[in-house]
Scaffold this active site. Structure first.
Site, PDB file in Angstrom:
ATOM      1  N   SER A  52     -50.506  12.731  27.823  1.00  0.00           N
ATOM      2  CA  SER A  52     -51.074  14.032  27.441  1.00  0.00           C
ATOM      3  C   SER A  52     -52.577  14.007  27.204  1.00  0.00           C
ATOM      4  CB  SER A  52     -50.403  14.560  26.175  1.00  0.00           C
ATOM      5  OG  SER A  52     -49.090  14.954  26.453  1.00  0.00           O
ATOM      6  N   LYS A  70     -54.474  16.010  29.507  1.00  0.00           N
ATOM      7  CA  LYS A  70     -54.594  17.464  29.327  1.00  0.00           C
ATOM      8  C   LYS A  70     -56.008  17.844  28.911  1.00  0.00           C
ATOM      9  CE  LYS A  70     -49.750  18.067  27.867  1.00  0.00           C
ATOM     10  NZ  LYS A  70     -48.847  18.165  26.696  1.00  0.00           N
ATOM     11  N   TYR A  95     -49.295  17.744  37.918  1.00  0.00           N
ATOM     12  CA  TYR A  95     -49.209  17.502  36.470  1.00  0.00           C
ATOM     13  C   TYR A  95     -48.703  16.090  36.179  1.00  0.00           C
ATOM     14  CZ  TYR A  95     -47.548  18.072  31.652  1.00  0.00           C
ATOM     15  OH  TYR A  95     -47.320  17.918  30.313  1.00  0.00           O
ATOM     16  N   TYR A 139     -50.065  17.557  18.867  1.00  0.00           N
ATOM     17  CA  TYR A 139     -48.743  18.171  18.864  1.00  0.00           C
ATOM     18  C   TYR A 139     -48.518  18.998  17.598  1.00  0.00           C
ATOM     19  CZ  TYR A 139     -48.234  14.681  22.522  1.00  0.00           C
ATOM     20  OH  TYR A 139     -48.421  13.909  23.630  1.00  0.00           O
ATOM     21  N   VAL A 159     -48.092  10.527  24.667  1.00  0.00           N
ATOM     22  CA  VAL A 159     -46.882   9.760  24.334  1.00  0.00           C
ATOM     23  C   VAL A 159     -46.909   8.333  24.866  1.00  0.00           C
ATOM     24  CG1 VAL A 159     -45.326  11.732  24.085  1.00  0.00           C
ATOM     25  CG2 VAL A 159     -45.614  10.649  26.320  1.00  0.00           C
TER      26      VAL A 159
END
Lengths: 304, 304, 304, 304
Positions: free
Chosen positions: A63, A66, A188, A240, A258
């Site tokens: 992530s 992102k 992605y 998160y 993660v």
């Protein structure tokens, strides 16, 4: 400031914690990563690297990508992006669909999965091979021209992406996804599978500590204003559903993955990356969170 | 730094915006406040006051009192408080009961109504007249010994407190309220009805910019660590369901109230209060938010 | 039809099940009821009573009173009532506030607590002592002039009514409660505390099996149409969040209470009441549900 | 009973209502159906057909096919099916994902889209071409060997199935879908696109009025018990989020589709189908619902 002794103290302190977290288990490739690893790197604006432990061991950034996908989308779209993605903490887990339903397909922020899928969709509309644009951008930011995504991890993740597929189709049913779901998921899963080490990642976020300019080459990545705003978004949404607690304990803009990595920034000072694969219940690196909390406690440095 | 010209520029710029917001209408006393008012005050660590407009006009601090009630509860309970209240952004409106149901009566954070009711309950368990303890604390922090709550506003609010009564009974049904609901609501409505002006409020938050110490008298209010953590909480949760957007645009720890006031802090620099009664859709002062955004833009000062 | 052998077979079959459920524990008076009790009564349109076991032992009717409160409110308000209460299954537990928030204070149906509170509020607007109106109505329907509410149970329930108080205040905050919350809760806790036995309750629902007319005295209670519609509502909403499963297994309009009672109706045939204090996870009598399922299986009688 | 005059009275009464509803618009093929059409058919157990209006005009059965897909899945799996699909009303719209998230991928009932997708998945595990099995079953039940799905409607629906794809992937992420999402969606869109007229559909549901046996040929479709239980499920869940209101007003087990058809059953008496393409807000045929309400009012026939 000499970060060496601080890093060494942190390194010693976290050793007993390395067994406590749990490796991400939803894809076999991540589940196979040995638990007892820990690395941390701090890169100051002048380019000096301070690191400890496994700071040169590459890991799956997951992530954290992102953040860099968002930078590219912001470069391309500017504020128009916020019509398709919000910037509020979600209050629900990163892979929840509930919020998406009650808010008509507009993800709460670009760091939950649904938001990152919309960001990736924006890149898919601009670039033929968006995952390569993300990795090239990271090559430039980190100065490491060899980094790339791990095709095996990407394939494995793609094969276990029903939840993300659900979100992508859901967003598409509201008109908030323009490209075919399969194409968005391919891109992605690939940019999430980029492999980097702590030193490269600490370098890659340095522009956020330098008002938007990459200090290595003087290139502007984002405007000063947008760079600060992106840091604000990291603080409120970057870790998160535990962002509030993380801000409370650590007090630094950060983005976790993660794979066990967390990048963070001390404005006008340095870029930071810590990595340890054991995750806490929120999906953030257990030892990594504590390492960052120790860093701000020991140095007295936080943004507050 | 000379904040005068900045404040004057802000004052001039917001004039056309003062009609745009809407006064809080749920109780008659707040609904009667004239819209076209704006004041702003900055108090630096050395005690100098810079202000503009209606900075000496008293207004109802409303939810800003949640910040000071929390300080008192933290002084009394320390970290034990977090067993009864979380510190995550809620993702739902400030008066929502949904989250309370799904998380078994533990409010997400102390700045949503449910959380502030639990905080007030803690004060009720400690003090015979908790609302007076809050106003005395504010008298000391601001140096204004005359400030108090407006009994008429408190009564009016109490008479329209069914939603808060619902939350309090709900929390009590989960065992997370110890005192009678009526007593908690009385105290809550009274400390929300405290009346202050911008200059006093800017002074009152100065300890947060000074690592927990009130610079006027050298008294420690909170530990340096807890003071920073409270600022972090303000950033992630202090402006209702718009905290993410507020952090993005303004980049300062802040707490707002439906009376139109917003307090904010620049660490190691100053306390700030802005007031204008017209609210935006999130319940934050419309002109006040823009004023703070201008302040960080014009001075280049934010925490990021 | 001779219901005796059927009732005896049911009685024998449920014996081993009487220990399996759990007595309602949220108020001491209900928690003290011994588990191993079971009674069942069937009253046919001609007035004949068939019963077995503890069919003459009085128990707390609890939510079964919602049915009779609703009958009184419908007599008073007619279809206007449906502007304040819906008639859809809730999909959430009987004491949930979530639905109330998303649907602006209009309870989904009159058989969840929020709906019954609004129904009670309607009675409070009409009658000085609504709980007495409910018990008088039950006296007439059952032919038992001595039945009344148990003041000790009512007081105990009232002392543990924070969840219901939360709902009532919540509904009031939306303008869907007209009387003081305390008055509504008093009346509600009292009519829930009415004490009856199976035979009386089976008689009391007989008008629903007789197109709205009490067969004992020929008095019309509801129009034929409304009587059928009320039965439909019992089928879709009468057994908490398990109404679908109950309809599936039993196939009769029914209303249950946490005291362990369940009333049911076979149109044009009979009124039924079964009682056993052990509850299943949904809050319905465990042995009672199975007894009704056996009844429809053994007699071939259901509405489908 | 002579249903002719009743049908004619209904036909006359609904004429002014035919313009009031709205044609389903999410796929072009359904949106193109002219609004002013109405047909109704009643088939009694002896096979006699009573019909009026456009009762022989074929229309897209849409969600009515969920009923027949469920019959096939029950024939194949029996009660094991209920481990994968619930039988409670959903309380949320037919295409909501919220419930699926909070209940770990188990749809509330087989008549919401998520449930029908799981049912279709069960058929996909058993049959090579499940959509043909559904249409063959309908050929046998209705006695019309020519009925089939409309490939153009199926293709159009498939091209607009992001919401259903989201649900299918979501269920799959919880392990509650075994076949590839694309295969399930193909079969689902095809059996929803089956084209039938009122007379054929009234015949097709006749076994539900006849305790599970097709009266035309004496073949058992379901056990008597299961047939009744399926009727119960239709009553509590068959008409989307308006099932409670529908049961209240009509009082018959029914299943509706967005093509404007509704099938219903009077136990031991007849099968019914009404069709009119204009839908009300819940997605049920506006004139069709009123026609069924009139039917039960005029004949005094309902299950209550």
């Amino acid at each position: 400031m000499d970060y060496r002794p601080v890093l060494e103290q942190i390194h010693a302190t976290v050793q007993p914690l390395l067994d406590q977290g749990r490796v991400a288990s939803y894809i076999p490739e991540l589940a196979a990563v040995p638990l007892r690893q820990f690395g941390m790197a701090i890169v100051t604006l002048d380019g000096r690297v301070h690191s400890v432990g496994d700071a040169q061991v590459a890991f799956s950034i997951q992530s954290i990508s992102k953040l860099f996908a968002l930078v590219l989308a912001l470069q391309a779209e500017g504020d128009a992006l916020w019509q398709r993605v919000g910037r509020e903490p979600s209050g629900t887990p990163f892979n929840s669909l509930v919020q998406l339903e009650s808010e008509a397909g507009k993800p709460r922020n670009p760091f939950i999965n649904a938001g990152a899928l919309v960001v990736t969709d924006i890149l898919c509309s601009r670039y033929a091979v968006p995952e390569n644009v993300v990795s090239e951008s990271l090559q430039k930011l980190s100065g490491n021209p060899t980094l790339h995504y791990d095709a095996r991890v990407a394939r494995s993740e793609r094969a276990h992406s029903d939840r993300n597929a659900a979100m992508a189709h859901f967003a598409k049913s509201f008109g908030n996804l323009r490209n075919p779901v399969d194409a968005v998921l391919d891109a992605y899963c690939r940019h999430c599978a980029i492999t980097m080490n702590c030193e490269d990642l600490a370098r890659a976020v340095l522009f956020l500590a330098n008002r938007g300019v990459n200090p290595r080459n003087g290139e502007r990545v984002l405007s000063a204003s947008l760079s600060k705003r992106l840091s604000a978004l990291m603080l409120t949404c970057g870790t998160y559903d535990a962002a509030g607690d993380f801000a409370f304990r650590v007090g630094l803009p950060a983005k976790s993955g993660v794979g066990g990595g967390i990048v963070a920034v001390i404005p006008d000072t340095c870029g930071i990356c810590v990595w340890s694969p054991g995750l806490d219940e929120s999906g953030n690196s257990h030892a990594g969170s504590l390492a960052l909390e120790m860093l701000t406690t020991l140095t007295g440095r936080s943004i507050f």
